[in-house]
Design an enzyme around this catalytic site. Structure first.
Site: not given
Ligand code: AMP
Length: 230
Positions: A127, A174
């Site tokens: 990506r 992740r």
């Molecule tokens: P994403 O863009 O949704 O993949 O989020 C990127 C990163 O942000 C994740 O790997 C987490 O570290 C953090 N993050 C985003 N949303 C959450 C959530 N609801 N709870 C905890 N960490 C979050």
């Protein structure tokens, strides 16, 4: 009645892309907690300072911070006709808090986008996103072995780069965190009449069609406005 949705699914399932399309088609805001955190990191706010290292390691930011962010966001008037939550809830504690926030509102429609793990790893490690606006690079745009990309963002002209948390080791972390902390939410929601499992391994346009018809079917059943509206 409002069209209130959450998009569940592992990293790389296409939640962000599909939430963007659906939000634009239905005229409701997409609320991505990952985007909110990345903006906070870029702006150097207190939340951003706390979140930066956690995000770069592939772990989850604390529930209290995330619940406060979403509670405040869902208090704004632009969610009156509905919203899409992308990346929240990610833990049972967040889902339980969301139940409280949703009291007195239209029922949540839960879209679970399912994709096999090998495909997730392939998508995430390939990506590319725009360094300025965060848009995904179009399909087919790739980096060479030095990381250079021969294309610019179609939205703002910015450079395409790999997301800091899309390297091989962090992607594995992740996905592990997803299995341990977020996957249990499928169980949490799956008995509801508003739960929809979607095959996210299909091409993006097909996934968008599957989501649109699933939402129309369940929103018709539970009497939520927006059924059939494109
Ligand atoms: P994403 O863009 O949704 O993949 O989020 C990127 C990163 O942000 C994740 O790997 C987490 O570290 C953090 N993050 C985003 N949303 C959450 C959530 N609801 N709870 C905890 N960490 C979050």
């Amino acid at each position: 009645m409002a069209l209130n949705l959450i998009f569940l699914g592992p990293p790389g399932a296409g939640k962000g892309t599909q939430a963007d399309r659906f939000a634009a088609a239905r005229g409701i805001p997409k609320i991505s907690t990952g985007d909110i955190l990345r903006d906070a990191v870029a702006a150097g706010t207190d939340v951003g300072l706390k979140a930066k290292a956690v995000m770069e390691s592939g772990a989850l930011v604390g529930d209290d911070i995330m619940i406060a962010i979403v509670r405040e966001r869902l208090d704004r008037s632009d969610v009156r006709r509905g919203f899409i939550l992308d990346g929240f809830p990610r833990t049972v504690a967040q889902a339980t808090a969301l139940e409280g926030i949703m009291l007195g509102r239209s029922p949540l429609i839960v879209i679970d986008i399912q994709v096999p793990e090998a495909e997730l790893v392939r998508r995430l490690t390939n990506r590319l996103i725009c360094v300025n606006c965060g848009a995904n690079a179009p399909e087919g745009v790739t980096a060479d072995s030095s990381g250079a990309v021969d294309a610019r963002c179609q939205r703002c002209g910015g450079k395409f780069v790999q997301r800091v948390d899309d390297g091989d080791a962090v992607v594995r972390e992740r996905l592990k965190v997803y299995q341990q902390k977020t996957r249990p939410l499928v169980e949490f929601y799956s008995a509801r009449p508003t739960f929809c499992a979607i095959d996210g391994a299909q091409p993006p346009t097909r996934v968008a069609e599957l989501i649109a018809s699933a939402v129309d079917a369940v929103s018709g059943e539970v009497g939520v406005a927006g059924g059939g509206v494109r």
